[in-house]
Design a protein around this motif. Structure first.
Motif, PDB file in Angstrom:
ATOM      1  N   GLY A  50      28.945  63.726  30.812  1.00 40.31           N
ATOM      2  CA  GLY A  50      30.125  64.269  30.040  1.00 40.31           C
ATOM      3  C   GLY A  50      31.435  63.887  30.706  1.00 40.31           C
ATOM      4  N   LEU A  51      32.506  64.154  30.315  1.00 44.77           N
ATOM      5  CA  LEU A  51      33.907  63.778  30.676  1.00 44.77           C
ATOM      6  C   LEU A  51      34.156  64.352  32.109  1.00 44.77           C
ATOM      7  N   GLY A  52      33.843  65.659  32.273  1.00 42.32           N
ATOM      8  CA  GLY A  52      34.002  65.967  33.550  1.00 42.32           C
ATOM      9  C   GLY A  52      33.382  65.312  34.890  1.00 42.32           C
ATOM     10  N   ILE A  61      43.078  58.649  30.642  1.00 44.37           N
ATOM     11  CA  ILE A  61      43.263  58.198  29.342  1.00 44.37           C
ATOM     12  C   ILE A  61      41.847  58.168  28.756  1.00 44.37           C
ATOM     13  N   LEU A  62      41.666  58.795  27.506  1.00 40.55           N
ATOM     14  CA  LEU A  62      40.499  58.584  26.676  1.00 40.55           C
ATOM     15  C   LEU A  62      40.793  57.362  25.567  1.00 40.55           C
ATOM     16  N   ALA A  63      40.062  56.083  26.046  1.00 33.62           N
ATOM     17  CA  ALA A  63      40.444  55.053  25.223  1.00 33.62           C
ATOM     18  C   ALA A  63      40.266  55.249  23.679  1.00 33.62           C
ATOM     19  N   ASP A  64      39.523  55.987  23.215  1.00 37.71           N
ATOM     20  CA  ASP A  64      39.327  56.157  21.637  1.00 37.71           C
ATOM     21  C   ASP A  64      40.466  57.111  21.148  1.00 37.71           C
ATOM     22  N   ASP A  65      41.080  57.814  21.805  1.00 38.71           N
ATOM     23  CA  ASP A  65      42.635  58.183  21.526  1.00 38.71           C
ATOM     24  C   ASP A  65      43.465  57.384  21.604  1.00 38.71           C
ATOM     25  N   LEU A  66      43.656  56.480  20.419  1.00 38.48           N
ATOM     26  CA  LEU A  66      44.855  55.535  20.627  1.00 38.48           C
ATOM     27  C   LEU A  66      46.098  56.411  20.083  1.00 38.48           C
ATOM     28  N   LYS A  70      36.218  70.158  17.311  1.00 40.25           N
ATOM     29  CA  LYS A  70      36.152  68.476  18.036  1.00 40.25           C
ATOM     30  C   LYS A  70      36.730  68.460  19.213  1.00 40.25           C
ATOM     31  N   TYR A  71      37.750  69.497  19.627  1.00 37.57           N
ATOM     32  CA  TYR A  71      38.632  69.284  20.726  1.00 37.57           C
ATOM     33  C   TYR A  71      38.498  70.500  21.841  1.00 37.57           C
ATOM     34  N   GLY A  72      39.186  70.130  22.892  1.00 34.85           N
ATOM     35  CA  GLY A  72      39.719  71.089  23.887  1.00 34.85           C
ATOM     36  C   GLY A  72      40.868  71.938  23.475  1.00 34.85           C
ATOM     37  N   ILE A  73      40.741  72.941  23.035  1.00 35.24           N
ATOM     38  CA  ILE A  73      41.756  73.967  22.565  1.00 35.24           C
ATOM     39  C   ILE A  73      42.509  74.984  23.531  1.00 35.24           C
ATOM     40  N   VAL A 105      39.661  76.408  25.851  1.00 34.14           N
ATOM     41  CA  VAL A 105      38.358  76.255  25.688  1.00 34.14           C
ATOM     42  C   VAL A 105      37.790  75.067  24.918  1.00 34.14           C
ATOM     43  N   GLU A 106      36.823  74.456  25.290  1.00 31.32           N
ATOM     44  CA  GLU A 106      36.065  73.471  25.007  1.00 31.32           C
ATOM     45  C   GLU A 106      35.369  73.775  23.475  1.00 31.32           C
ATOM     46  N   LYS A 107      36.019  73.017  22.498  1.00 36.02           N
ATOM     47  CA  LYS A 107      35.388  72.849  21.080  1.00 36.02           C
ATOM     48  C   LYS A 107      34.852  74.172  20.630  1.00 36.02           C
ATOM     49  N   PRO A 108      35.936  75.162  20.750  1.00 36.13           N
ATOM     50  CA  PRO A 108      35.690  76.409  19.935  1.00 36.13           C
ATOM     51  C   PRO A 108      35.543  76.202  18.363  1.00 36.13           C
ATOM     52  N   ALA A 153      45.429  70.940  20.316  1.00 39.41           N
ATOM     53  CA  ALA A 153      44.194  70.392  20.780  1.00 39.41           C
ATOM     54  C   ALA A 153      44.806  69.418  21.870  1.00 39.41           C
ATOM     55  N   VAL A 154      44.007  69.238  22.808  1.00 38.04           N
ATOM     56  CA  VAL A 154      44.154  68.235  24.061  1.00 38.04           C
ATOM     57  C   VAL A 154      43.467  67.121  23.439  1.00 38.04           C
ATOM     58  N   VAL A 155      44.571  65.855  23.469  1.00 34.02           N
ATOM     59  CA  VAL A 155      43.780  64.677  22.710  1.00 34.02           C
ATOM     60  C   VAL A 155      43.988  63.396  23.776  1.00 34.02           C
ATOM     61  N   GLY A 156      43.002  63.589  24.772  1.00 36.84           N
ATOM     62  CA  GLY A 156      42.903  62.231  25.290  1.00 36.84           C
ATOM     63  C   GLY A 156      43.730  61.802  26.482  1.00 36.84           C
ATOM     64  N   ARG A 157      44.702  62.586  27.072  1.00 35.14           N
ATOM     65  CA  ARG A 157      45.746  62.046  27.788  1.00 35.14           C
ATOM     66  C   ARG A 157      45.911  63.588  28.779  1.00 35.14           C
ATOM     67  N   TYR A 158      45.658  63.021  30.106  1.00 35.40           N
ATOM     68  CA  TYR A 158      45.897  64.308  31.126  1.00 35.40           C
ATOM     69  C   TYR A 158      46.566  63.727  32.288  1.00 35.40           C
ATOM     70  N   ILE A 159      47.419  64.529  33.002  1.00 37.88           N
ATOM     71  CA  ILE A 159      47.787  64.155  34.307  1.00 37.88           C
ATOM     72  C   ILE A 159      47.148  65.391  35.263  1.00 37.88           C
ATOM     73  N   ILE A 188      29.017  68.291  31.456  1.00 38.47           N
ATOM     74  CA  ILE A 188      30.011  68.780  32.470  1.00 38.47           C
ATOM     75  C   ILE A 188      31.292  68.746  31.822  1.00 38.47           C
ATOM     76  N   GLN A 189      32.095  69.610  31.418  1.00 39.28           N
ATOM     77  CA  GLN A 189      33.325  69.571  30.685  1.00 39.28           C
ATOM     78  C   GLN A 189      34.599  69.639  31.475  1.00 39.28           C
ATOM     79  N   LEU A 190      35.342  68.552  31.372  1.00 41.55           N
ATOM     80  CA  LEU A 190      36.888  68.648  32.072  1.00 41.55           C
ATOM     81  C   LEU A 190      37.314  69.997  31.697  1.00 41.55           C
ATOM     82  N   THR A 191      37.285  70.249  30.438  1.00 41.99           N
ATOM     83  CA  THR A 191      38.035  71.427  29.932  1.00 41.99           C
ATOM     84  C   THR A 191      37.692  72.454  30.791  1.00 41.99           C
ATOM     85  N   ASP A 192      36.520  72.798  31.047  1.00 39.24           N
ATOM     86  CA  ASP A 192      35.952  73.951  31.720  1.00 39.24           C
ATOM     87  C   ASP A 192      36.700  73.981  33.380  1.00 39.24           C
TER      88      ASP A 192
HETATM   89  C1  G1P Z   1      36.714  65.046  24.891  1.00 37.79           C
HETATM   90  C2  G1P Z   1      37.377  66.204  25.601  1.00 37.79           C
HETATM   91  C3  G1P Z   1      37.958  67.242  24.646  1.00 37.79           C
HETATM   92  C4  G1P Z   1      39.228  66.522  24.140  1.00 37.79           C
HETATM   93  C5  G1P Z   1      38.934  65.176  23.314  1.00 37.79           C
HETATM   94  C6  G1P Z   1      39.921  64.448  22.858  1.00 37.79           C
HETATM   95  O1  G1P Z   1      35.702  65.244  23.935  1.00 37.79           O
HETATM   96  O2  G1P Z   1      36.035  66.919  25.918  1.00 37.79           O
HETATM   97  O3  G1P Z   1      38.386  68.225  25.266  1.00 37.79           O
HETATM   98  O4  G1P Z   1      39.877  67.528  23.201  1.00 37.79           O
HETATM   99  O5  G1P Z   1      37.941  64.512  24.157  1.00 37.79           O
HETATM  100  O6  G1P Z   1      39.736  63.479  22.157  1.00 37.79           O
HETATM  101  P1  G1P Z   1      34.984  64.114  23.029  1.00 37.79           P
HETATM  102  O7  G1P Z   1      35.842  63.477  21.914  1.00 37.79           O
HETATM  103  O8  G1P Z   1      34.790  63.109  24.192  1.00 37.79           O
HETATM  104  O9  G1P Z   1      33.900  64.959  22.489  1.00 37.79           O
END
Ligand code: G1P
Length: 285
Positions: free
Chosen positions: A97-99, A117-122, A162-165, A182-185, A195-201, A221-225
């Motif tokens: 997991g991301l965490g 940075i999550l690279a798949d969120d461009l 699909k997201y951390g909300i 909350v992760e993926k409610p 939604a959190v979209v792949g960028r965090y400081i 293991i979720q970063l969101t948690d």
């Molecule tokens: C991850 C995070 C999620 C976030 C998302 C953004 O989920 O766990 O909180 O909102 O990236 O793209 P994943 O897309 O890896 O399932």
């Protein structure tokens, strides 16, 4: 693991999928570098070796291009990592997991705030933004507030799973205070559609919290948690960035990004636009 792109991602990491002529991971690196980061830490795995190779020197190719006088291509190859930027690779032994991935970087990051940075969120900061990319904008917010910052955008309510909300109370402009995350409610229980979209400081306290974070949504293991725990101790802000996000983890988002970036590509844009115009009538029919 990039299962949504199989079989393309069977032997290639999803982060190496190209948008026009650059892999997603390079867009991520360029965003970080433009935001002033000089140490890039890549959390990879045994199936993602191509990422290390991409940012390494390709001596054979450079020698060949030099010999053939292909100076423009040579400079493209050489500028993948600009001078003054160092790349560090950390292996994540299992896809937990991301965490867990972020925790793998703990000893390299040390006791400092850092960006993820999550690279798949461009995120294209150049279309409707003011030109500054998403991480640059977030770094400015960090400079002002000195706490963790989450890059957020509104998503359709049906897609909250699909997201951390986050539930956030408005502060100023694009900045709000995160009250819950909350992760993926599922849409029926989601507190909002932010939604959190792949960028965090994040502040380094997150590492200690991650060490005590058990498996959450999806058995990962979720970063969101860990951020939900961080909220109880520190202020965390949500920042609605300027710019357009492409979900390149989905085929549709990936194709949309490809079309939009191709329409701006210096060498391709004119011919590609003409091509799209030429097939438009058949699409309408
Ligand atoms: C991850 C995070 C999620 C976030 C998302 C953004 O989920 O766990 O909180 O909102 O990236 O793209 P994943 O897309 O890896 O399932």
């Amino acid at each position: 693991m990039g299962t949504r792109f199989l079989p393309a991602t069977k032997a290639n990491p999803k982060e190496m999928l190209p948008i026009v002529d650059k892999p997603l991971i390079q867009y991520a690196a360029e965003e970080a570098i433009a935001a002033g980061m000089t140490e890039l830490i890549f959390v990879t795995s045994s199936s993602k070796r191509a990422i290390e190779d991409h940012f390494d020197k390709n001596y054979e190719m450079e020698t060949e291009l030099e010999k053939r006088g292909k100076h423009e291509l040579l400079s493209i190859v050489r500028s993948v990592v600009p001078a003054g930027v160092s790349c560090i690779y950390v292996r994540q032994p299992e896809a937990l997991g991301l965490g867990h991935a972020v925790l793998c970087a703990k000893s390299v990051v040390g006791n400092e705030a850092f960006a993820v940075i999550l690279a798949d969120d461009l995120i294209d900061g150049g279309i409707d933004g003011d030109g500054a990319n998403c991480l640059t904008q977030m770094a400015a917010v960090y400079e002002n507030h000195g706490c963790s910052i989450l890059g957020v955008e509104e998503v359709p309510q049906a897609e909250t799973d699909k997201y951390g909300i986050v539930k956030a109370s408005s502060l100023i402009d694009r900045v709000s205070k995160v009250d819950t995350i909350v992760e993926k409610p599922t849409p029926d229980v989601a507190s909002s559609n932010l939604a959190v979209v792949g960028r965090y400081i994040l502040t380094p306290r997150i590492f200690e919290l991650l060490e005590h974070t058990g498996r959450g949504a999806g058995g990962e293991i979720q970063l969101t948690d860990a951020i939900a725990r961080l909220l109880l101790e520190e202020r965390v802000l949500a920042y609605r960035f300027l710019g357009k996000r492409h979900d390149c983890g989905s085929k549709l988002g990936y194709l949309q990004a490809t079309v939009e970036y191709a329409l701006r590509h210096p060498q391709l844009k004119d011919e590609f636009r003409e091509y799209l115009q030429s097939i438009l009538p058949s699409l309408k029919g």
